[in-house]
Design an enzyme around this catalytic site. Sequence first.
Site, PDB file in Angstrom:
ATOM      1  CG  HIS A   1      -0.596   0.053   2.490  1.00 60.06           C
ATOM      2  ND1 HIS A   1      -0.352  -0.576   2.926  1.00 60.06           N
ATOM      3  CD2 HIS A   1      -0.110   1.784   3.190  1.00 60.06           C
ATOM      4  CE1 HIS A   1       0.539   0.036   4.445  1.00 60.06           C
ATOM      5  NE2 HIS A   1       0.567   1.440   4.343  1.00 60.06           N
TER       6      HIS A   1
ATOM      7  CB  SER B   1       2.764   1.134   6.597  1.00 60.95           C
ATOM      8  OG  SER B   1       1.269   1.735   7.390  1.00 60.95           O
TER       9      SER B   1
ATOM     10  CG  ASP C   1     -11.432  -7.573   5.078  1.00 61.60           C
ATOM     11  OD1 ASP C   1     -11.042  -6.612   5.259  1.00 61.60           O
ATOM     12  OD2 ASP C   1     -12.588  -7.899   5.811  1.00 61.60           O
TER      13      ASP C   1
END
Length: 375
Positions: free
Chosen positions: A168, A308, A232
């Site tokens: 991401h 992240s 998900d």
Amino acid sequence: MAGTPGHPIFLLLLLRAIGQVSPYSTHWKPTWPAYRLPVVLPQSTFNLAKPDFGAEAKLEVSSSCGPQCHKGTPLPTYEEAKQYLSYETLYANGSRTETQVGIYVLRSGEEQSSGKSRRKRQIYGYDSRFSIFGKDFLLNYPFSTSVKLSTGCTGTLVAEKHVLTAAHCIHDGKTYVKGTQKLRVGFLKPKFKDGRGANDSHSALPEKMKFQWIRVKRTHVPKGWIKGNANDIGMDYDYALLELKKPHKRKFMKIGVSPPAKQLPGGRIHFSGYDNDRPGNLVYRFCDVQDETYDLLYQQCDAQPGASGSGVYVRMWKRQQQKWERKIIGIFSGHQWVDVNGSPQDFNVAVRITPLKYAQICYWIKGNYVDCREG
């Protein structure tokens, strides 16, 4: 190569490490298990249209599907696993390709051949993070393996020219984020080469550091992230590999297959990242694993956006070399609010390096499967 696609036993072999050796046996030390791993190989590659690089960079990923939700999800079929492990490659000139893969188990002897809006809190009680100061720490292993991406995330050096991070950080599941075509990786170094103007060695102030940047040559993102980000399943594949234009000349940390949480030393994980609430600081933390699924580790390590993509690692005994060794066993992804028996509970989530993911990432790094037989 052996293997009958679609056969349930074959799928089980793919999803579970083959020939796992007990991590303890007669040793009291927490020992890296030995695995016989599957092979993930490219089958076909074709060109794709250039992306528009229009997505906004997200420094965290959220999902409402918690441990029980994931545990209730069926394992992918052989064909689904191949789809998820197929991947996109983005090059520095903006071109991209898609590569479809095959998954195999080697026969013995073949191995030598070629919801509601909530304020997201990622600090749990007392903030247990440690900012790392001083070049004696920042420039030495293992902290020196943590690097900063120009999109705002963290990455980890896993080879001479390769950085592991979260998908991401460069792709939102639909297209690449702004700045990815000119993606750079930053390495902390002292601000003053000869020491002039730097803080005195006896000063209580931290030594000033700066980032030296290296351009990225190409990136790999699994199709499981691109196909699955709308639901998900995507979080299971929130990882990407970056290849630099030149070697970084630093010590790196190898990747490894994630052992079960109960086999981790103290049930604990570690990672360092560039949390955005402490700009310019490398922040280290460790904590216990709270829960796990086949693809994810759930924990409550204090973290903020910017961390992240950090490599989650542990230190265990390497029996073959008779030494302690740290390995990256996961990639810090983001934050989740989940309903546990009707009550909201939040976790920070890391993507586990499973045998199949190890085989894929290792192939991206090495370019062959012969060097990817030990996880």
